[in-house]
Design a protein around this motif. Structure first.
Motif, PDB file in Angstrom:
ATOM      1  N   UNK A 284       0.843  -1.203   0.000  1.00  0.00           N
ATOM      2  CA  UNK A 284       0.000   0.000   0.000  1.00  0.00           C
ATOM      3  C   UNK A 284       0.870   1.241   0.000  1.00  0.00           C
TER       4      UNK A 284
ATOM      5  N   UNK B 126       2.401   1.799  -3.276  1.00  0.00           N
ATOM      6  CA  UNK B 126       1.427   2.260  -4.266  1.00  0.00           C
ATOM      7  C   UNK B 126       1.135   3.744  -4.069  1.00  0.00           C
ATOM      8  N   UNK B 127       1.050   4.133  -2.793  1.00  0.00           N
ATOM      9  CA  UNK B 127       0.670   5.511  -2.526  1.00  0.00           C
ATOM     10  C   UNK B 127       1.825   6.473  -2.729  1.00  0.00           C
TER      11      UNK B 127
ATOM     12  N   UNK C  56       6.100   7.206  -7.480  1.00  0.00           N
ATOM     13  CA  UNK C  56       5.477   7.884  -8.611  1.00  0.00           C
ATOM     14  C   UNK C  56       5.630   7.111  -9.915  1.00  0.00           C
TER      15      UNK C  56
ATOM     16  N   UNK D   5       3.470   9.022 -12.708  1.00  0.00           N
ATOM     17  CA  UNK D   5       2.013   8.903 -12.692  1.00  0.00           C
ATOM     18  C   UNK D   5       1.320  10.255 -12.514  1.00  0.00           C
ATOM     19  N   UNK D   6       1.975  11.205 -11.855  1.00  0.00           N
ATOM     20  CA  UNK D   6       1.320  12.495 -11.627  1.00  0.00           C
ATOM     21  C   UNK D   6       1.224  13.316 -12.903  1.00  0.00           C
TER      22      UNK D   6
ATOM     23  N   UNK E 146       0.262  12.031 -15.607  1.00  0.00           N
ATOM     24  CA  UNK E 146      -0.822  11.433 -16.403  1.00  0.00           C
ATOM     25  C   UNK E 146      -2.123  11.657 -15.659  1.00  0.00           C
ATOM     26  N   UNK E 147      -2.667  12.858 -15.787  1.00  0.00           N
ATOM     27  CA  UNK E 147      -3.885  13.157 -15.014  1.00  0.00           C
ATOM     28  C   UNK E 147      -4.943  13.795 -15.910  1.00  0.00           C
TER      29      UNK E 147
ATOM     30  N   UNK F  20      -7.593  12.676 -17.075  1.00  0.00           N
ATOM     31  CA  UNK F  20      -8.974  12.305 -16.736  1.00  0.00           C
ATOM     32  C   UNK F  20      -9.691  13.431 -16.004  1.00  0.00           C
ATOM     33  N   UNK F  21      -8.859  14.268 -15.327  1.00  0.00           N
ATOM     34  CA  UNK F  21      -9.447  15.337 -14.530  1.00  0.00           C
ATOM     35  C   UNK F  21     -10.273  16.281 -15.392  1.00  0.00           C
TER      36      UNK F  21
ATOM     37  N   UNK G  77     -12.518  14.296  -7.894  1.00  0.00           N
ATOM     38  CA  UNK G  77     -11.951  13.691  -9.098  1.00  0.00           C
ATOM     39  C   UNK G  77     -10.733  14.487  -9.532  1.00  0.00           C
ATOM     40  N   UNK G  78      -9.593  14.184  -8.866  1.00  0.00           N
ATOM     41  CA  UNK G  78      -8.408  14.983  -9.146  1.00  0.00           C
ATOM     42  C   UNK G  78      -7.704  14.524 -10.411  1.00  0.00           C
ATOM     43  N   UNK G  79      -7.938  13.272 -10.800  1.00  0.00           N
ATOM     44  CA  UNK G  79      -7.235  12.741 -11.958  1.00  0.00           C
ATOM     45  C   UNK G  79      -5.921  12.065 -11.568  1.00  0.00           C
ATOM     46  N   UNK G  80      -5.498  12.208 -10.287  1.00  0.00           N
ATOM     47  CA  UNK G  80      -4.261  11.538  -9.844  1.00  0.00           C
ATOM     48  C   UNK G  80      -4.601  10.163  -9.320  1.00  0.00           C
ATOM     49  N   UNK G  81      -4.023   9.141  -9.910  1.00  0.00           N
ATOM     50  CA  UNK G  81      -4.342   7.770  -9.498  1.00  0.00           C
ATOM     51  C   UNK G  81      -4.091   7.584  -8.015  1.00  0.00           C
ATOM     52  N   UNK G  82      -2.996   8.218  -7.522  1.00  0.00           N
ATOM     53  CA  UNK G  82      -2.626   7.967  -6.125  1.00  0.00           C
ATOM     54  C   UNK G  82      -3.642   8.541  -5.166  1.00  0.00           C
TER      55      UNK G  82
ATOM     56  N   UNK H  56      -6.858   8.674  -5.790  1.00  0.00           N
ATOM     57  CA  UNK H  56      -7.949   7.700  -5.766  1.00  0.00           C
ATOM     58  C   UNK H  56      -7.596   6.545  -4.841  1.00  0.00           C
ATOM     59  N   UNK H  57      -6.347   6.080  -4.946  1.00  0.00           N
ATOM     60  CA  UNK H  57      -5.910   4.967  -4.107  1.00  0.00           C
ATOM     61  C   UNK H  57      -6.013   5.337  -2.637  1.00  0.00           C
TER      62      UNK H  57
ATOM     63  N   UNK I   3      -8.114   3.506   0.257  1.00  0.00           N
ATOM     64  CA  UNK I   3      -7.531   3.080   1.543  1.00  0.00           C
ATOM     65  C   UNK I   3      -8.326   3.653   2.706  1.00  0.00           C
TER      66      UNK I   3
END
Lengths: 103, 615
Positions: A22, A25-26, A29, A95-96, A98-99, A101-102, B586-591, B593-594, B598
């Motif tokens: 966890x 994952x959190x 990056x 990963x940050x 690639x956002x 979707x926002x 809905x920030x768009x940051x996967x982390x 959401x994770x 949690x």
């Protein structure tokens, strides 16, 4: 017959591994690392399933573990393909970045 | 079985053919379909009547059950009795002549197929109305003729005044139809049937109402319907405007047939009225008032079609007077002769308008006697007939009505005689203005083609000789009427007609300046009549404006905008507001959401802990 390792040790190891997953994952990056963290969490759960299965002398845990492994394999295939495509398109694995979707 | 359904079926087929294929068919084919279908209707009517002769009893044909609710059965039934026979022949006969005329009159119009499709549709509905054996089927025809009337008044739909006139006719008729439908409900409620035969049989048990009662109410509501369709006070205002339509339409629908549907309906429901003398009395009052009132307006109109339109309203008033004083057969008789001479007047007016390339103003006509002799002589026949001069058809029917009125109440006779004088005056005024003196316009008048003049001649013959068809005797079994013979009264009414003609001759031929001088002398009275007593303006101010204004301020600006629109928009705005808040998640940051997952898992665990763990 040597004394068997007690169940709680397995469970503690499983919890530690899961928490590491966890946390990874959190806080990481890089998508590949996050991906590996997911695998770590899955396997932590597998470990607890096997431990219970052995402790309770039941086969259900084995069945679940096999399912998890199958799913994990499929996920690895799809996930790695996605990661490859993302890298091809974006040129980054951070990963940050690639956002989109926002919006 | 006489297969009566074929009578309206022919025009329906004609309507479908001309309406669907019209654009692809040559003109000759449309003529053949439109005129042919009406001709077949006429033939089939004659054939049916011939084989049903002498038609002492009503002949009913039941085709299928249309509506069946509990004990109420409403069938698709047609019936023929002597009254229907008269109407059938008038509608198909005059209709045929007018169809033939229209092939000449409309020859140069682009909407040719549409015109004949609508005209055939009208014939279909009119014949349904006439043949219907129950109230509801009659109502279907009633509404249908209203629809085709609307379509044909607004035939030249690029002209704003024509579409307005169509709307006016349709809306005013709605008021009448409202009364008619209420009457139908009342009949269904009280008699459990809408069949004419069954209802009239059921009436036997009802006493004659000495004071107002159910039957009186039914009668008055039917009168509202009849007043709407037949342009009686206070619903007459649509008919003069309806002259915006092509002239054959004015002749067929707004003079000869459709507008007489009200008279037909009252005669058809005569057994109800005979039990409700107050309602019948009201019919007579309305008729007499309309006859007189419309005749005064007709005196001062300058548009040739408007003159005849008010004349139609006035003559319809006569018919109402006739049926209202209990002389049903006289009313129907006048309906028939009126169909002849009024159709002729309109078709003649159409011929004049055709000759003058669209000119309708009497002040810009004159001297056409030599240029259009056939039109002139046929129009004279019609005018003599409407003026009630012996031995023309109008003389017989009008006298029947006036004499019956005399034996009902003498003052009605005298008012009717004055009206007859005015009728003669305004009709001959139009004739003298159009055909005598010098030509005052700048077109090149020419006689109309034979397709137009032949119907004129045929109708002229009927206008003169139609009085020999003794409708009252034919209808005797249905409407027994006491025979009145009173040579003095006849002389008086004919004298009134002749006086009117003589006055018109004096005013417009001998001393042409006299009319203008009289108009100037009478000042405000003349202006009031010229402006039709400002009735349109009064209706506008008291009914139309309040409705429009109320619709705008209350219905639109308050109910629609502030309640309906506001609630719909409000719901949408609230949804958007909630969305604004939630979208922050809905920030768009996967982390992130994770992290939420949690947190959720932890929260679920804590909740489970509080709940005592998973068991």
């Amino acid at each position: 017959m040597p004394q068997a390792v007690p169940l709680s040790w397995y469970l503690i190891l499983s919890a530690v591994l899961f928490t590491l997953g966890v946390a990874g994952f959190l806080f990481r990056r890089n998508i590949i690392t996050m991906f590996m963290s997911i695998e770590l969490m899955l396997n932590a759960v597998n470990l607890s399933f096997i431990a219970f299965s052995y402790h309770l002398k039941q086969v259900d845990g084995h069945v679940f573990t096999f399912f998890v492994m199958v799913v994990a394999a499929a996920e690895a295939a799809v996930g790695l393909a996605i990661i490859l495509t993302v890298f091809k398109n974006r040129g980054t694995l951070q990963v940050d970045d690639i956002s989109s979707m926002k919006d | 079985m006489e297969h009566l359904w074929l009578i309206p079926a022919f025009p329906l087929l004609g309507f479908l053919t001309a309406g669907i294929l019209g654009r692809r068919l040559p003109k000759a084919a449309i003529n053949a379909v439109a005129v042919g279908s009406v001709f077949l209707s006429l033939l089939w009517s004659v054939k049916s009547l011939y084989s049903l002769w002498p038609l002492e009893m009503a002949h009913v044909e039941r085709y299928f059950d249309w509506i069946r609710v509990a004990d109420l059965r409403i069938g698709c039934d047609f019936a023929v009795d002597r009254l229907t026979a008269v109407m059938l022949l008038v509608v198909t006969g005059v209709g045929l002549l007018i169809h033939i005329y229209a092939t000449g009159y409309m020859a140069h119009d682009n909407g040719y197929p549409r015109f004949f499709a609508c005209l055939n549709l009208f014939m279909f509905f009119m014949l349904t109305l006439v043949l219907a054996a129950n109230f509801l089927l009659m109502f279907v025809g009633w509404e249908g003729v209203g629809l085709s009337s609307y379509l044909l008044i607004g035939f030249w739909f690029l002209k704003k005044s024509a579409t307005n006139a169509g709307n006016k006719a349709f809306i005013v008729n709605r008021i009448g139809d409202f009364g008619f439908s209420l009457a139908i409900f009342l009949v269904a409620m009280n008699f459990g049937s809408l069949d004419f035969g069954a209802v009239f049989q059921g009436l036997g048990g009802w006493p004659v109402e000495q004071s107002a009662g159910t039957l009186t109410l039914v009668g008055l509501l039917l009168l509202v319907g009849a007043a709407g369709k037949s342009a009686q006070i206070p619903l007459y205002v649509w008919l003069p405007d309806a002259m915006e339509g092509p002239t054959p339409v004015s002749a067929l629908i707004h003079a000869a047939t459709m507008v007489t549907a009200g008279v037909y309906m009252i005669a058809r429901t005569a057994p109800i009225y005979l039990k409700a003398p107050m309602a019948l009395e009201m019919v007579a009052y309305i008729g007499l008032a309309t006859a007189f009132f419309a005749a005064t307006i007709g005196l001062a109109q300058n548009d040739i079609k408007k003159v005849f339109a008010y004349s139609t309203v006035s003559q319809l008033g006569y018919m109402f007077l006739g049926v209202g004083v209990g002389a049903f057969s006289a009313g129907i008789f006048h309906l028939m002769t009126h169909a002849f001479f009024k159709a002729l007047l309109f078709l003649g007016a159409g011929s004049v308008i055709h000759a003058l390339a669209g000119e309708q103003d009497l002040r810009r006509m004159g001297g056409l006697r030599k240029k259009t002799p056939i039109t002139f002589w046929t129009l004279v026949c019609a005018s003599v007939s409407i003026a009630g001069v012996w031995p023309a058809a109008g003389f017989f029917s009008k006298d029947e009505i006036l004499i019956a009125a005399y034996y009902h109440a003498p003052w009605m006779f005298w008012l009717g005689v004055v009206t007859a004088g005015m009728t003669a005056f305004y009709v001959f005024r139009a004739i003298f203005l159009a055909f005598f003196g010098e030509y005052r316009g700048d077109a090149h008048p020419h006689e109309s083609p034979p397709s137009m003049t032949l119907p004129l001649v045929a109708l002229a013959a009927l206008s003169i000789g139609g009085g020999l068809i003794s409708v009252p005797r034919w209808l005797e079994p249905m409407f027994p009427a006491p025979e009145h013979h009173s040579p003095a009264l006849v002389v008086i009414s004919v004298a009134a007609g002749l006086t009117g003609i003589a006055l018109a001759f004096l005013f417009y031929v001998v001393r042409p300046g006299l009319a203008d001088a009289a108009a100037r002398h009478l000042g405000w009275l003349y202006r009031t009549v010229l402006n039709k007593y400002y009735v349109d303006e009064i209706y506008n101010a008291t009914v139309v404006e309040p409705v429009v204004e109320g619709s705008r301020t209350v219905m639109w600006e308050t109910v629609d905008v502030e309640i309906i629109d506001a609630s719909v928009n409000g719901v949408a705005a609230r949804a958007r507001g909630v969305g604004q808040i939630l979208r922050k998640l809905q920030s768009g940051y996967i982390r992130s959401y994770a992290a939420w997952v949690l947190l959720g898992a932890v929260a679920a665990l804590i909740a489970m802990g509080f709940a005592g763990g998973a068991r």
